[in-house]
Write a protein that holds these residues in place. Sequence first.
Motif, short mmCIF file in Angstrom:
data_model
loop_
_atom_site.label_atom_id
_atom_site.label_comp_id
_atom_site.label_asym_id
_atom_site.label_seq_id
_atom_site.Cartn_x
_atom_site.Cartn_y
_atom_site.Cartn_z
N LYS A 54 4.10 -7.59 5.47
CA LYS A 54 2.87 -6.46 5.95
C LYS A 54 3.70 -5.65 7.38
O LYS A 54 3.68 -4.60 7.32
CB LYS A 54 1.78 -7.11 6.40
CG LYS A 54 1.10 -7.63 5.17
CD LYS A 54 -0.42 -8.10 5.70
CE LYS A 54 -0.33 -9.25 6.53
NZ LYS A 54 0.14 -10.61 5.56
N ARG B 15 6.76 -3.73 6.41
CA ARG B 15 6.58 -2.60 5.65
C ARG B 15 5.87 -1.46 6.66
O ARG B 15 5.77 -0.07 6.36
CB ARG B 15 5.26 -2.60 4.60
CG ARG B 15 5.86 -3.40 3.22
CD ARG B 15 4.63 -2.94 2.19
NE ARG B 15 3.62 -3.88 2.47
CZ ARG B 15 3.14 -4.94 2.14
NH1 ARG B 15 4.18 -5.56 1.69
NH2 ARG B 15 2.11 -5.40 2.42
N SER B 16 5.75 -1.85 7.95
CA SER B 16 5.26 -1.02 8.97
C SER B 16 6.57 0.12 9.68
O SER B 16 5.97 0.93 10.41
CB SER B 16 4.48 -1.63 10.00
OG SER B 16 5.24 -2.50 10.89
N THR C 138 -1.85 -1.63 6.73
CA THR C 138 -0.91 -2.89 6.98
C THR C 138 -2.12 -4.13 7.30
O THR C 138 -1.96 -5.17 6.77
CB THR C 138 -0.06 -2.90 8.01
OG1 THR C 138 0.99 -1.83 7.65
CG2 THR C 138 0.79 -3.93 8.36
N ALA D 27 -4.89 -5.01 5.02
CA ALA D 27 -4.46 -5.86 3.88
C ALA D 27 -4.26 -7.23 4.46
O ALA D 27 -4.69 -8.30 3.71
CB ALA D 27 -2.78 -5.44 3.48
N ALA D 28 -3.98 -7.37 5.77
CA ALA D 28 -3.86 -8.75 6.20
C ALA D 28 -5.30 -9.38 6.27
O ALA D 28 -5.69 -10.51 6.14
CB ALA D 28 -3.14 -8.69 7.84
#
Length: 247
Positions: free
Chosen positions: A205, A208-209, A235, A238-239
């Motif tokens: 995650k 992807r940031s 992000t 999703a976490a």
Amino acid sequence: MASVITMEHVQRVFKMGETSVYALRDISFSIEEGEFVTIMGPSGSGKSTCMNMIGCLDRPSAGVVKINGKATADMHEKELAVLRNQTVGFVFQQYFLLPSMTVLENVMLPLRYAGVEKKERAVRAAKALVSVGLEERMNHHPWELSGGQKQRAAIARATVTQPKIILADEPTGALDSETGKSVMRLFGEINAGGTTVVIVTHDPKIGRSSRRCIRILDGLIQSDQMQEPCSLDETFSAAKTSEANDA
């Protein structure tokens, strides 16, 4: 733009008795001034060893590491110490704040090693703490801070010398998702000011940031790709979903 970090066929081998353990096998890449890069891989992949090479905390067994175009192998220990103090700022998962000192005193430390006068150290450290939102915590001790506040103090300490490069090793690993989001937003602001930011992480995650993600596995680069970064809201929402499902 000029490359501020260059690694050319870097290897790092650790000797365990008669056994050779390869942490890095053949790593080559360059990072330009002002980039925001994540180096991603599972535990044992070699990503932290890679960060140690960039930060001059370790030397390669073979290959060349260059910072601002100068090979670190050509630098003597005093030059490396100056580079670590003034060119590279470090942020670690465990913060490494000295408990006997106030937050302000912790942030002043790199300036002391750089030879800055005490009055100027206090002014610059206070300014750095204001920039991370800790103006009301300057005279507290680290044990009086939350995890997120400790990480913000560590970021203030890393940036107080105005380094060209910030290296962060799992900077959100010990934080809840909301606090992690605020810390990542802070790194984005630092990068927007022109500082090169490199974050080492095992978390996809976080990977992807960033606009560029280098993936390492078994001491080798698997991929080095430009990408459209996810927003921090995406992000870390999703976490939260992942955490809820795990519960």
